[in-house]
Write a protein that holds these residues in place. Structure first.
Motif, short mmCIF file in Angstrom:
data_model
loop_
_atom_site.label_atom_id
_atom_site.label_comp_id
_atom_site.label_asym_id
_atom_site.label_seq_id
_atom_site.Cartn_x
_atom_site.Cartn_y
_atom_site.Cartn_z
N ILE A 1 40.21 22.59 52.23
CA ILE A 1 40.66 23.60 53.19
C ILE A 1 41.28 24.81 52.48
O ILE A 1 41.04 25.94 52.85
CB ILE A 1 41.65 22.97 54.19
CG1 ILE A 1 40.90 21.92 55.02
CG2 ILE A 1 42.26 24.03 55.11
CD1 ILE A 1 41.80 20.98 55.77
N ASN A 2 42.11 24.54 51.47
CA ASN A 2 42.72 25.63 50.72
C ASN A 2 42.28 25.59 49.27
O ASN A 2 43.07 25.22 48.41
CB ASN A 2 44.26 25.55 50.73
CG ASN A 2 44.79 25.45 52.12
OD1 ASN A 2 44.43 26.23 52.99
ND2 ASN A 2 45.66 24.47 52.36
N PRO A 3 41.01 25.91 48.98
CA PRO A 3 40.57 25.77 47.59
C PRO A 3 41.44 26.63 46.67
O PRO A 3 41.88 27.71 47.05
CB PRO A 3 39.13 26.27 47.61
CG PRO A 3 38.89 26.85 48.95
CD PRO A 3 40.00 26.48 49.86
N ASN B 1 43.09 18.98 51.12
CA ASN B 1 43.71 20.25 50.75
C ASN B 1 42.75 21.07 49.88
O ASN B 1 42.61 22.28 50.07
CB ASN B 1 45.02 20.01 50.01
CG ASN B 1 45.68 21.30 49.60
OD1 ASN B 1 46.15 22.06 50.43
ND2 ASN B 1 45.66 21.58 48.30
N THR C 1 44.42 25.87 45.66
CA THR C 1 45.84 25.52 45.69
C THR C 1 45.99 24.04 45.38
O THR C 1 45.04 23.29 45.49
CB THR C 1 46.45 25.77 47.09
OG1 THR C 1 45.80 24.88 48.01
CG2 THR C 1 46.26 27.20 47.52
N SER C 2 47.19 23.66 44.98
CA SER C 2 47.37 22.24 44.71
C SER C 2 48.34 21.66 45.74
O SER C 2 49.25 22.33 46.20
CB SER C 2 47.90 22.02 43.30
OG SER C 2 49.14 22.65 43.16
N PHE C 3 48.09 20.43 46.10
CA PHE C 3 48.94 19.73 47.06
C PHE C 3 49.71 18.69 46.27
O PHE C 3 49.17 17.67 45.89
CB PHE C 3 48.05 19.08 48.12
CG PHE C 3 48.81 18.36 49.20
CD1 PHE C 3 49.40 19.07 50.24
CD2 PHE C 3 48.95 16.99 49.17
CE1 PHE C 3 50.09 18.40 51.25
CE2 PHE C 3 49.65 16.31 50.17
CZ PHE C 3 50.22 17.03 51.20
#
Lengths: 511, 348
Positions: free
Chosen positions: A112-114, A109, A116-118
């Protein structure tokens, strides 16, 4: 036919092992002042934790049921192209420890989505489902390949459609396998710590672990784990209502059984293929690509091939012992349950599940207490470690062993006895060989789960004894993800072998 | 397996007899052979193997004492020690945190340490009853992302983090022992009420809760959060794993000023469970020696506890640090702090 006394005695001993953690809980709770206990257990925080735990367990179990039963049906009852490969692949996520999966999803994550937190409830539900559904998938495949298709055919002949037949006949025939798998899956979610701690969901099990670090409150942690027992007790009662122990689904017909009808998916083939492969591929690909990223990114390197090799051997040695010992104690209990499902036998079986729902630390501490007080000479030896594994893993072995005992026809034992053999010899020479496939499945399941186990291993291993899981813990603890990656990869690879063996044995019947 | 361990034991005995010839660290009770047998000890280490093992190896090489190290999580090892009680095989407990040492000391499991050895360490960093001693110090800092945050915008006091300009931006690890020590220190300096208010306000300011300091640092570096309350050395650990210069990273340590409690100095330390084994004292002594202390300063970027050893590079010295004036012995009431943290809602 009477169940010999020695067999019953062996079964009682088996459950005593599984009950060790319960004795420990009772002894320690007795030391806990009652008002403190009530404060800890009946608080607003407790209620919130309980709600999260139960919701998570419910959500994950429901998702696993859909995935597990759906995939098992597609693999065994349809003409889906490549269903054998799908069948094998679907079992493999079982080899991925939940903490590796959670770390993996988080790393991917971040890539791919730097920014943001998963994390949180849904992240945890997805990650845990992705590695837990094989607990339902495997037994359901086993049941689907072994049930008598004659009933399905009869239903079809009497005019029921395929979907209708599936829900009214097939599901009912495989109900014991489905409920047993569901129970294991639910208990697994209750006791999981790795994924929920990494993905930050406040569940009861996480709170138990947190108690140990928050003010080093050991007794508080123990008190909280008693709540986990209550959850599991409720689950067991629930499951007990659904399942009828001792129901036999075997036939005595020696004739080669007819192959079940396989449905053609027609124009839905492609969408169903995509739907079936997507969760399996995601479950496998995300953690494995994360491992690749770790090893490419960091500069830390594992000590040497020798270090990986010795950790691998130690893992196999410890897990092999655990598999042997756990299956050995599961057999008498399963035989007793299958042949004379008395109230006592059933009670013993239920207690075997209780320990499985406790956090590994509590199991570890209970064996520490036993070791120090009763068997100091064996403390921190392989013997005590194996004992802890037995307590933890008994239900895993019991499921498949019991299923095989139920399907081994007692008429054959009776025949052996009427020909002059003693009941004991009858079991050994007639029933045991018939149970062999179930015994093997049980042993393999224990083997692969033990390879992944961490908290009890850390606490009870002989000093200096390093397994793949403990090495992985060392390196991730030191933030050396590149050094950790090969151990994680090796762990998944090694655990995948028993998973693959289990599923490929089952799928022989499918072709 | 048994064969391997036998081989290891044999090898160790051979190595021991070879190296311990002429080794007279401790008087042997009966003859040289028993002395060789006694020269081994069991260490429970709550600090990571990668960090500690090289130091232990040096110790073994120099003294010929074989050290069996049992690695684990500090809190879980403390629980294990409490469960084992007097029957514990451990001779020495090396902990990540003074709180864990305090919990074991409270059960009376530690033996008193040698006063002469302890005198080298400032009183603030060791137990008042000589039950344990600090080996290395770490400063609480506010780590921040240098791309997204201007250092000028960072507060002088940790209490300001409850302000609206920091809403949703601050990483906190409330279940971590070093945060709990910080809360206890906050109570000592600012009083119970002010601390509860601080915790409540922090909890209400949408803090980014993480399991440990390491995760905060990773998320700050990844830009997920802007800043977080951690120990100073995590930055150095990250630099090491990435193979970069700490000064080149996109994260930096911000120190609170004027003796603010936000810049509390904590210690990792050691206690002896079995002082009858002379090797236990040798190990403690070694860790407090120039060599041991230099190792901590250089390899883990922590503060040495004895005089005459340089502190970690790129950090102000302990004297320049302007750390709050507090004795770690006053930090033993962890229970109340934990209650207050739970009360505030920082822990779910």
């Amino acid at each position: 036919m009477a169940v010999p006394l020695w067999l019953r005695a062996a079964a009682v001993i088996a459950t005593l092992v599984a009950m060790l953690p319960l004795f420990y809980l009772i002894i320690r709770l007795a030391q806990f002042p009652l008002p403190d206990f009530l404060d800890t257990v009946f608080s607003a925080r407790s209620a919130r934790l309980a709600l999260t735990s139960l919701t998570l367990t419910g959500t994950v179990t429901a998702l696993c049921l859909i995935l597990g039963v759906g995939l098992a049906f597609l693999v065994t009852r349809t003409q889906l192209p490549g269903r054998l490969i799908l069948g094998v692949a679907a079992a493999l996520p079982l080899a991925i420890p939940s903490y590796v999966a959670a770390f993996g999803w988080q790393s991917m994550n971040a890539l791919i989505n730097p920014g943001t937190s998963f994390e949180g409830f849904f992240a945890a539900a997805i990650v845990i489902t992705s590695v837990t559904y094989p607990y339902i998938y495997l037994p359901v495949v086993a049941a689907l390949v072994s049930v008598d298709p004659a009933q399905e055919e009869a239903a079809r002949a009497l005019g029921r459609g395929p979907v209708d037949t599936f829900f009214s006949v097939t599901v009912r025939q495989t109900a014991p396998a489905i409920t047993a798998g569901t129970l294991l899956c639910a208990i697994y979610v209750i006791a999981d710590f790795g994924a929920v701690s990494i993905l930050r969901v406040d569940t009861f099990t996480r709170a138990v672990f947190t108690s140990f670090s928050m003010g080093f409150d050991r007794l508080g942690g123990v008190a909280l784990s008693s709540v986990l027992l209550v959850f599991t007790l409720c689950l067991l009662i629930l499951e007990g209502r659904v399942r009828r122990t001792g129901t036999r689904y075997s036939t005595m017909s020696g004739e080669g059984r007819a192959r079940p009808a396989r449905f053609s998916m027609g124009r839905f083939t492609l969408p169903i293929l995509a739907l079936a492969w997507a969760p399996v591929l995601i479950a496998l690909a995300v953690p494995l690509s994360a491992l690749l990223v770790w090893s490419l990114r960091g500069v830390s390197r594992p000590g040497s091939l020798g270090e990986i090799g010795s950790a691998l051997l130690n893992s196999l040695w410890a897990a092999g012992l655990a598999a042997l010992a756990t299956t050995a104690i599961a057999i008498p209990l399963a035989l007793w349950l299958a042949r004379r499902p008395s109230r006592l036998a059933r009670l013993l079986e239920r207690t075997a599940y209780l320990a499985h729902s406790l956090p590994g630390v509590v199991i570890g501490l209970s064996v520490v207490m036993l070791g120090i007080a009763v068997l100091p000479a064996l403390y921190q030896t392989m013997w005590m470690l194996t004992l802890a594994y037995c307590a933890l893993m008994l239900p895993l072995a019991l499921g498949p062993v019991l299923a095989s005992a139920l399907s081994a026809p007692p008429e054959l034992e009776e025949a052996a006895q009427s020909l002059g053999s003693s009941p004991g010899a009858g079991y050994l020479r007639v029933t045991l060989p018939l149970m062999l496939p179930g015994i093997l499945s049980g042993a393999l399941l224990v083997l692969l789960t033990t390879i992944k186990e961490l908290p009890a291993t850390l606490m009870l291993r002989p000093t200096g004894f390093d397994t793949l899981a403990t090495r992985l813990w060392t390196y991730t603890g030191g933030e050396s993800y590149a050094a950790a990656a090969p151990f994680a990869a090796m762990l998944v690879l090694v655990a995948a072998v028993p998973a693959w063996m289990m599923i490929s044995r089952l799928l022989k019947e499918v072709r | 397996m048994r064969r391997t361990s036998l081989a290891v034991t044999l090898g160790a005995i051979v190595a021991l007899t070879a190296t311990s010839c002429g080794d007279t660290t401790e008087p042997a009770s009966e003859g040289d052979e028993t002395s060789a047998e006694q020269e081994s000890l069991v260490l429970y280490s709550g600090r990571n193997e990668e960090l500690i093992q090289p130091l232990i190896d040096t110790f073994s090489e120099e003294t010929g004492i074989e050290v069996e190290v049992r690695y684990g999580d500090t809190a879980e090892l403390a629980a294990q020690l409490l469960e084992e009680g007097d029957g514990s095989p451990a001779d020495v407990f090396l902990a990540q945190d003074a709180g864990a040492l305090g919990a074991v000391a409270e059960e009376g499991l530690f033996d008193e340490l040698d006063a002469e050895l302890l005198d080298q360490v400032p009183e603030a960093y060791r137990d008042a009853e000589d039950q344990w001693v600090g080996l290395s110090g770490r400063v609480r800092t506010l780590i921040y992302n240098t791309d997204t945050v201007d250092e000028a915008d960072l507060p002088a006091s940790v209490d300001e983090l409850t302000g609206s300009e920091y809403t949703g931006r601050v990483g906190v690890a409330p279940t971590n022992a070093s945060f709990q020590s910080f809360v206890t220190a906050h109570r000592e300096i600012e009083g119970e009420e002010a601390t509860q208010t601080f915790l409540d306000d922090l909890a209400a300011n949408d803090p980014q809760i993480r399991e440990g300091n390491g995760e905060i640092v990773t998320d700050v570096a990844d830009g997920v959060i802007d800043m977080g309350l951690v120990n100073h050395y995590y930055l150095y650990g990250r630099a090491k794993e990435l193979g970069e210069d700490p000064a080149e990273l996109n994260v930096a340590n911000h120190l609170f000023s004027d003796g603010d409690v936000g810049s509390l100095v904590n210690v990792a330390g050691v206690g002896v469970l079995n002082s009858e084994n002379p090797a236990a004292a040798s190990l403690t002594e070694f860790m407090l020696s120039n060599e041991g202390q230099t190792y901590f300063a250089e390899e883990t970027a922590e503060y040495p506890m004895i005089e005459g050893v340089e502190g970690p590079e790129g950090m102000p010295s302990l004297e320049e640090l302007d750390a709050p004036d507090i004795d770690l012995n006053q930090l033993d009431d962890l229970e109340t702090s934990v209650e207050m943290i739970v009360e505030s809602g920082l822990v779910g």
